[in-house]
Design a protein around this motif. Structure first.
Motif, mmCIF file in Angstrom:
data_model
loop_
_atom_site.group_PDB
_atom_site.id
_atom_site.type_symbol
_atom_site.label_atom_id
_atom_site.label_comp_id
_atom_site.label_asym_id
_atom_site.label_seq_id
_atom_site.Cartn_x
_atom_site.Cartn_y
_atom_site.Cartn_z
ATOM 1 N N LEU A 1 -3.194 -8.701 -9.690
ATOM 2 C CA LEU A 1 -2.984 -8.057 -8.393
ATOM 3 C C LEU A 1 -3.382 -9.034 -7.284
ATOM 4 O O LEU A 1 -4.308 -9.838 -7.461
ATOM 5 C CB LEU A 1 -3.796 -6.761 -8.309
ATOM 6 N N GLY B 1 2.064 -4.978 -9.252
ATOM 7 C CA GLY B 1 2.151 -4.474 -7.884
ATOM 8 C C GLY B 1 1.512 -3.120 -7.649
ATOM 9 O O GLY B 1 1.610 -2.583 -6.540
ATOM 10 N N VAL B 2 0.843 -2.562 -8.654
ATOM 11 C CA VAL B 2 0.287 -1.208 -8.496
ATOM 12 C C VAL B 2 -1.117 -1.106 -9.100
ATOM 13 O O VAL B 2 -1.360 -1.577 -10.215
ATOM 14 C CB VAL B 2 1.185 -0.146 -9.189
ATOM 15 N N GLU C 1 -3.814 2.098 -9.721
ATOM 16 C CA GLU C 1 -3.855 3.552 -9.636
ATOM 17 C C GLU C 1 -5.169 4.110 -10.160
ATOM 18 O O GLU C 1 -5.729 3.599 -11.121
ATOM 19 C CB GLU C 1 -2.729 4.162 -10.483
ATOM 20 N N GLY D 1 -0.532 -4.297 1.400
ATOM 21 C CA GLY D 1 -0.170 -3.150 0.580
ATOM 22 C C GLY D 1 -0.337 -1.818 1.284
ATOM 23 O O GLY D 1 -0.678 -1.752 2.465
ATOM 24 N N GLU D 2 -0.094 -0.742 0.528
ATOM 25 C CA GLU D 2 -0.198 0.618 1.066
ATOM 26 C C GLU D 2 -0.959 1.509 0.103
ATOM 27 O O GLU D 2 -0.934 1.280 -1.108
ATOM 28 C CB GLU D 2 1.203 1.213 1.261
ATOM 29 N N HIS E 1 -1.677 5.634 -1.152
ATOM 30 C CA HIS E 1 -1.041 6.943 -1.144
ATOM 31 C C HIS E 1 -1.878 7.889 -1.999
ATOM 32 O O HIS E 1 -2.341 7.518 -3.073
ATOM 33 C CB HIS E 1 0.385 6.813 -1.708
ATOM 34 N N ARG F 1 -2.816 5.916 -5.279
ATOM 35 C CA ARG F 1 -1.983 4.789 -5.705
ATOM 36 C C ARG F 1 -1.994 3.713 -4.625
ATOM 37 O O ARG F 1 -1.736 4.004 -3.460
ATOM 38 C CB ARG F 1 -0.548 5.253 -5.968
ATOM 39 N N CYS F 2 -2.307 2.492 -5.024
ATOM 40 C CA CYS F 2 -2.251 1.348 -4.111
ATOM 41 C C CYS F 2 -1.080 0.483 -4.548
ATOM 42 O O CYS F 2 -1.026 0.053 -5.702
ATOM 43 C CB CYS F 2 -3.530 0.520 -4.192
ATOM 44 N N THR F 3 -0.147 0.253 -3.640
ATOM 45 C CA THR F 3 1.004 -0.584 -3.992
ATOM 46 C C THR F 3 0.967 -1.871 -3.183
ATOM 47 O O THR F 3 0.628 -1.858 -2.001
ATOM 48 C CB THR F 3 2.334 0.144 -3.722
#
Ligand SMILES: Nc1ncnc2c1ncn2[C@@H]1O[C@H](COP(=O)(O)OP(=O)(O)O)[C@@H](O)[C@H]1O
Ligand SMILES: [Mg+2]
Length: 224
Positions: A117, A152-153, A155, A203-204, A206, A218-220
């Motif tokens: 990551l 890319g994720v 969680e 990133g974002e 959610h 969730r972090c993307t």
């Protein structure tokens, strides 16, 4: 630009006020505990142990505030290179194993060894640790948290108590704590730090879930 500077200044002033406010409660409790401990006949050891807890709470708050300000000033570089996720998630798992057991929360790590990551190791650790600590504190006994990573994720999915749906959008606000959480210790800054770190890496974050359906964060991250 002027507008932006003004909005930022307002945010800063509000933040300073909020930090001071958050420090007042433990300070007031500390004063009351010390006054009681000074009276004859009280259980001095118990009172001092409680006083220590208040000091620890204040230290946590100051640490979190300092960390956020380092992130904001850019002194803490977030996205320098990338980090293999699995060893970091396993380290979080191992370090929190005792408190997870005490809370009767199971933590399961789920990440293929090759996944990386785009965060510095320390930052990935901070994010995963905050998410895992939250599940330990709030998910409730019998819950399972899966800390997972794929390309890319990142969680954190638990199947615990969750929070009200209308509170989901406020989770990442500084100092937000649900009513139920207020009885327990915490600064309300953990998820704000998570969001800040992830956003600094492009990133974002959610959140989803609901009462009785647990909480899923969730972090993307953008593709390199
Ligand atoms: N896994 C979870 N399950 C239920 N509620 C949660 C969970 N994680 C966070 N929360 C809620 O979100 C709030 C904010 O979390 P956070 O920013 O980490 O602050 P803190 O943990 O210091 O209270 C918590 O106080 C709690 O109400
Ligand atoms: Mg927290």
């Amino acid at each position: 630009m002027m507008e932006e500077a003004r909005a930022y200044e307002e945010l800063r002033v509000g933040f300073t006020a909020a930090v001071s406010h958050e420090l007042r409660t433990p300070l007031a409790r500390l004063l009351a505990l010390l006054e009681s401990a000074a009276l004859p006949g009280g259980d001095r050891d118990a009172l001092l142990a409680k006083a220590r807890e208040q000091v620890e709470e204040m230290s946590e708050l100051v640490d979190d505030v300092l960390f956020l300000s380092e992130l904001e000033s850019g002194r803490e570089v977030v996205a320098l290179g990338s980090t293999p996720a699995l060893p970091v998630l396993e380290e979080v798992h191992d370090r929190l194993a005792d408190s997870a057991e005490r809370a009767d929360v199971d933590i399961v790590v789920d990440a293929p060894p090759a996944v990386e990551l785009p965060l510095r190791r320390r930052m990935l650790y901070v994010v995963a640790e905050n998410l895992a600590e939250n599940a330990i504190r709030y998910a409730g006994p019998g819950a399972t948290l899966t800390l997972g990573a794929r390309t890319g994720v990142l969680e954190a999915n638990d199947d615990g108590r969750g929070i009200e749906e209308d509170e989901l959008p406020r989770l990442f606000e500084r100092f937000f704590r649900s009513d139920r959480a207020r009885a327990s210790r915490g600064t309300g800054l953990g998820l704000a730090i998570v969001k800040h770190v992830v956003a600094s890496a492009g990133g974002e974050v959610h959140a989803s879930g609901g009462p009785g359906r647990g909480l899923q964060i969730r972090c993307t991250f953008p593709a390199p």
